[in-house]
Design a protein around this motif. Structure first.
Motif, PDB file in Angstrom:
ATOM      1  N   VAL A  94       9.377   5.301   5.476  1.00  0.00           N
ATOM      2  CA  VAL A  94       8.257   4.779   5.899  1.00  0.00           C
ATOM      3  C   VAL A  94       7.797   3.399   5.134  1.00  0.00           C
ATOM      4  CG1 VAL A  94       6.242   5.703   5.090  1.00  0.00           C
ATOM      5  CG2 VAL A  94       6.179   4.621   7.348  1.00  0.00           C
ATOM      6  N   THR A  95       8.245   3.592   3.882  1.00  0.00           N
ATOM      7  CA  THR A  95       7.900   2.318   2.889  1.00  0.00           C
ATOM      8  C   THR A  95       8.947   1.334   3.121  1.00  0.00           C
ATOM      9  OG1 THR A  95       6.830   3.757   1.221  1.00  0.00           O
ATOM     10  CG2 THR A  95       7.493   1.720   0.570  1.00  0.00           C
ATOM     11  N   VAL A  96      10.285   1.808   3.186  1.00  0.00           N
ATOM     12  CA  VAL A  96      11.307   0.712   3.506  1.00  0.00           C
ATOM     13  C   VAL A  96      11.237  -0.087   4.804  1.00  0.00           C
ATOM     14  CG1 VAL A  96      13.596   0.832   3.818  1.00  0.00           C
ATOM     15  CG2 VAL A  96      13.032   2.042   1.944  1.00  0.00           C
ATOM     16  N   LEU A  97      10.759   0.846   5.967  1.00  0.00           N
ATOM     17  CA  LEU A  97      10.442   0.404   7.141  1.00  0.00           C
ATOM     18  C   LEU A  97       9.460  -0.727   7.163  1.00  0.00           C
ATOM     19  CD1 LEU A  97      11.571   0.538   9.924  1.00  0.00           C
ATOM     20  CD2 LEU A  97       9.659   2.416  10.490  1.00  0.00           C
ATOM     21  N   ALA A  98       8.311  -0.573   6.510  1.00  0.00           N
ATOM     22  CA  ALA A  98       7.335  -1.592   6.258  1.00  0.00           C
ATOM     23  C   ALA A  98       7.654  -2.838   5.554  1.00  0.00           C
ATOM     24  CB  ALA A  98       6.211  -1.019   5.692  1.00  0.00           C
ATOM     25  N   GLY A  99       8.688  -2.517   4.483  1.00  0.00           N
ATOM     26  CA  GLY A  99       9.311  -3.765   3.753  1.00  0.00           C
ATOM     27  C   GLY A  99      10.288  -4.290   4.542  1.00  0.00           C
ATOM     28  N   ALA A 100      10.952  -3.703   5.675  1.00  0.00           N
ATOM     29  CA  ALA A 100      11.862  -4.156   6.461  1.00  0.00           C
ATOM     30  C   ALA A 100      11.437  -5.150   7.371  1.00  0.00           C
ATOM     31  CB  ALA A 100      12.986  -3.142   6.972  1.00  0.00           C
ATOM     32  N   ALA A 101      10.258  -4.708   8.103  1.00  0.00           N
ATOM     33  CA  ALA A 101       9.415  -5.482   8.987  1.00  0.00           C
ATOM     34  C   ALA A 101       9.078  -6.959   8.464  1.00  0.00           C
ATOM     35  CB  ALA A 101       8.156  -4.835   9.384  1.00  0.00           C
ATOM     36  N   ASP A 102       8.792  -7.144   7.388  1.00  0.00           N
ATOM     37  CA  ASP A 102       8.755  -8.219   6.587  1.00  0.00           C
ATOM     38  C   ASP A 102       9.890  -9.447   6.725  1.00  0.00           C
ATOM     39  OD1 ASP A 102       6.030  -7.911   6.110  1.00  0.00           O
ATOM     40  OD2 ASP A 102       6.367  -7.095   4.285  1.00  0.00           O
ATOM     41  N   TYR A 103      10.944  -8.527   6.306  1.00  0.00           N
ATOM     42  CA  TYR A 103      12.338  -9.376   6.020  1.00  0.00           C
ATOM     43  C   TYR A 103      12.659 -10.594   6.903  1.00  0.00           C
ATOM     44  CZ  TYR A 103      16.678 -10.107   3.777  1.00  0.00           C
ATOM     45  OH  TYR A 103      17.800 -10.591   3.192  1.00  0.00           O
TER      46      TYR A 103
ATOM     47  N   ALA B 165       6.249  19.069 -11.004  1.00  0.00           N
ATOM     48  CA  ALA B 165       7.067  17.758 -11.245  1.00  0.00           C
ATOM     49  C   ALA B 165       8.424  17.474  -9.995  1.00  0.00           C
ATOM     50  CB  ALA B 165       7.796  17.701 -12.725  1.00  0.00           C
ATOM     51  N   ARG B 166       8.905  18.725  -9.693  1.00  0.00           N
ATOM     52  CA  ARG B 166      10.082  18.733  -8.747  1.00  0.00           C
ATOM     53  C   ARG B 166       9.342  18.322  -7.384  1.00  0.00           C
ATOM     54  NH1 ARG B 166      10.844  22.283  -5.378  1.00  0.00           N
ATOM     55  NH2 ARG B 166      10.236  23.949  -6.648  1.00  0.00           N
ATOM     56  N   GLN B 167       8.306  18.994  -7.220  1.00  0.00           N
ATOM     57  CA  GLN B 167       7.504  18.641  -5.806  1.00  0.00           C
ATOM     58  C   GLN B 167       6.983  17.323  -5.644  1.00  0.00           C
ATOM     59  OE1 GLN B 167       4.538  21.734  -6.567  1.00  0.00           O
ATOM     60  NE2 GLN B 167       5.736  23.325  -5.082  1.00  0.00           N
ATOM     61  N   LEU B 168       6.365  16.702  -6.923  1.00  0.00           N
ATOM     62  CA  LEU B 168       6.227  15.262  -6.810  1.00  0.00           C
ATOM     63  C   LEU B 168       7.286  14.300  -6.470  1.00  0.00           C
ATOM     64  CD1 LEU B 168       3.236  15.038  -9.127  1.00  0.00           C
ATOM     65  CD2 LEU B 168       3.106  14.767  -6.728  1.00  0.00           C
ATOM     66  N   ILE B 169       8.299  14.720  -7.170  1.00  0.00           N
ATOM     67  CA  ILE B 169       9.673  14.002  -6.871  1.00  0.00           C
ATOM     68  C   ILE B 169      10.048  14.060  -5.291  1.00  0.00           C
ATOM     69  CG2 ILE B 169      12.154  13.734  -7.183  1.00  0.00           C
ATOM     70  CD1 ILE B 169      11.639  14.221 -10.047  1.00  0.00           C
ATOM     71  N   GLY B 170       9.969  15.264  -4.868  1.00  0.00           N
ATOM     72  CA  GLY B 170      10.280  15.315  -3.320  1.00  0.00           C
ATOM     73  C   GLY B 170       9.057  14.618  -2.530  1.00  0.00           C
ATOM     74  N   LEU B 171       8.071  14.658  -2.683  1.00  0.00           N
ATOM     75  CA  LEU B 171       7.017  13.812  -1.844  1.00  0.00           C
ATOM     76  C   LEU B 171       7.258  12.457  -2.190  1.00  0.00           C
ATOM     77  CD1 LEU B 171       4.422  13.765  -0.708  1.00  0.00           C
ATOM     78  CD2 LEU B 171       3.013  13.279  -2.884  1.00  0.00           C
ATOM     79  N   GLY B 172       7.623  11.772  -3.344  1.00  0.00           N
ATOM     80  CA  GLY B 172       8.084  10.775  -3.295  1.00  0.00           C
ATOM     81  C   GLY B 172       9.110  10.049  -2.606  1.00  0.00           C
ATOM     82  N   LEU B 173      10.236  11.107  -2.606  1.00  0.00           N
ATOM     83  CA  LEU B 173      11.269  10.686  -1.539  1.00  0.00           C
ATOM     84  C   LEU B 173      11.012  10.831  -0.160  1.00  0.00           C
ATOM     85  CD1 LEU B 173      13.910  12.964  -3.533  1.00  0.00           C
ATOM     86  CD2 LEU B 173      13.867  10.480  -3.431  1.00  0.00           C
TER      87      LEU B 173
ATOM     88  N   LEU C 243       1.012  -1.129  -0.058  1.00  0.00           N
ATOM     89  CA  LEU C 243       0.096   0.026   0.117  1.00  0.00           C
ATOM     90  C   LEU C 243       0.794   1.242  -0.025  1.00  0.00           C
ATOM     91  CD1 LEU C 243      -2.645  -1.226   2.637  1.00  0.00           C
ATOM     92  CD2 LEU C 243      -2.824  -1.104   0.212  1.00  0.00           C
ATOM     93  N   LEU C 244       1.849   1.189   0.824  1.00  0.00           N
ATOM     94  CA  LEU C 244       2.949   2.487   0.953  1.00  0.00           C
ATOM     95  C   LEU C 244       3.455   2.852  -0.282  1.00  0.00           C
ATOM     96  CD1 LEU C 244       4.298   1.915   4.514  1.00  0.00           C
ATOM     97  CD2 LEU C 244       2.612   3.618   3.724  1.00  0.00           C
ATOM     98  N   VAL C 245       3.949   1.519  -0.964  1.00  0.00           N
ATOM     99  CA  VAL C 245       4.807   1.957  -2.468  1.00  0.00           C
ATOM    100  C   VAL C 245       3.935   2.354  -3.410  1.00  0.00           C
ATOM    101  CG1 VAL C 245       6.245  -0.248  -1.773  1.00  0.00           C
ATOM    102  CG2 VAL C 245       4.384  -0.405  -3.340  1.00  0.00           C
ATOM    103  N   THR C 246       2.590   2.740  -3.396  1.00  0.00           N
ATOM    104  CA  THR C 246       1.890   3.519  -4.077  1.00  0.00           C
ATOM    105  C   THR C 246       2.139   4.885  -4.217  1.00  0.00           C
ATOM    106  OG1 THR C 246      -0.167   3.635  -2.950  1.00  0.00           O
ATOM    107  CG2 THR C 246       0.384   1.773  -4.333  1.00  0.00           C
ATOM    108  N   LEU C 247       2.574   5.369  -2.990  1.00  0.00           N
ATOM    109  CA  LEU C 247       2.777   6.885  -2.817  1.00  0.00           C
ATOM    110  C   LEU C 247       4.123   7.363  -3.636  1.00  0.00           C
ATOM    111  CD1 LEU C 247       1.981   9.636  -1.930  1.00  0.00           C
ATOM    112  CD2 LEU C 247       3.135   9.116   0.204  1.00  0.00           C
TER     113      LEU C 247
END
Length: 184
Positions: A88-97, A75-83, A51-55
């Motif tokens: 938190v997206t990585v943290l959720a993936g790491a929780a599965d690891y 476009a720059r603002q959206l790249i910043g939003l994605g960054l 769910l988080l990766v969609t952002l």
């Protein structure tokens, strides 16, 4: 060699087993079990990482559309939003690891590595854009998105082909399973 074969080969890269195991143990030590369960989606009945990766994916893809329309600032603002959504997206993936099998961890390492490279390209794009180097930023974003697609394919393989991150406890309590009606 097709994409499917390349994805399957990630499962047999034994060179990453030792560092992958060390990473799993480290995550298990530093991430409290309750936090890991929350990050995995026990409260939702669905894995949180997908769910988080969609952002970030949505923001970065939309930035490419805005680049085509000449909307540099947006476009720059959206790249910043994605960054901003990456940690938190990585943290959720790491929780599965830590709960993945050895073969799943191999694919997980490849998924994380490729996505890290993609994120680095998008970070470089953001930096270029903030310095007024829009064409370089657009080129870096394009490379980042292609790289991100490869990372996404690895993540999809991990989840769908290997069953990584799928936990039976995630079934919401409000879902009642009934036997299908049989014709009499």
């Amino acid at each position: 060699m097709g994409l499917h074969e390349i994805l399957r080969r990630t499962e047999s890269v034994t060179a990453v087993d030792e560092p992958a195991g060390a990473l799993a143990r480290t995550i298990a030590k530093i991430l409290p079990r309750k936090a890991a369960e929350l990050l995995r989606g026990s409260w939702l009945g669905h894995p949180v990482h997908p769910l988080l990766v969609t952002l970030p994916i949505g923001a970065w893809t939309s930035s490419a559309v805005l680049d085509c329309l000449g909307r540099r600032t947006a476009a720059r603002q959206l790249i910043g939003l994605g960054l901003a959504a990456v940690p938190v997206t990585v943290l959720a993936g790491a929780a599965d690891y830590p709960d993945l099998t050895t073969a799943q961890r191999r694919t997980g390492v490849a998924h994380a590595a490729v996505n890290s490279v993609a994120t680095a390209f998008l970070l470089a794009s953001y930096v270029c854009r903030t310095r007024g180097k829009h064409q370089a930023g657009i080129a870096l974003s394009a490379v980042g998105l292609v790289t991100l697609s490869i990372g996404g394919a690895l993540g999809g393989h991990l989840a769908y082909a290997q069953g990584g991150g799928v936990y039976r406890y995630q079934e919401p309590p409000f879902v009642r399973h009934t036997e299908p009606a049989t014709a009499s």
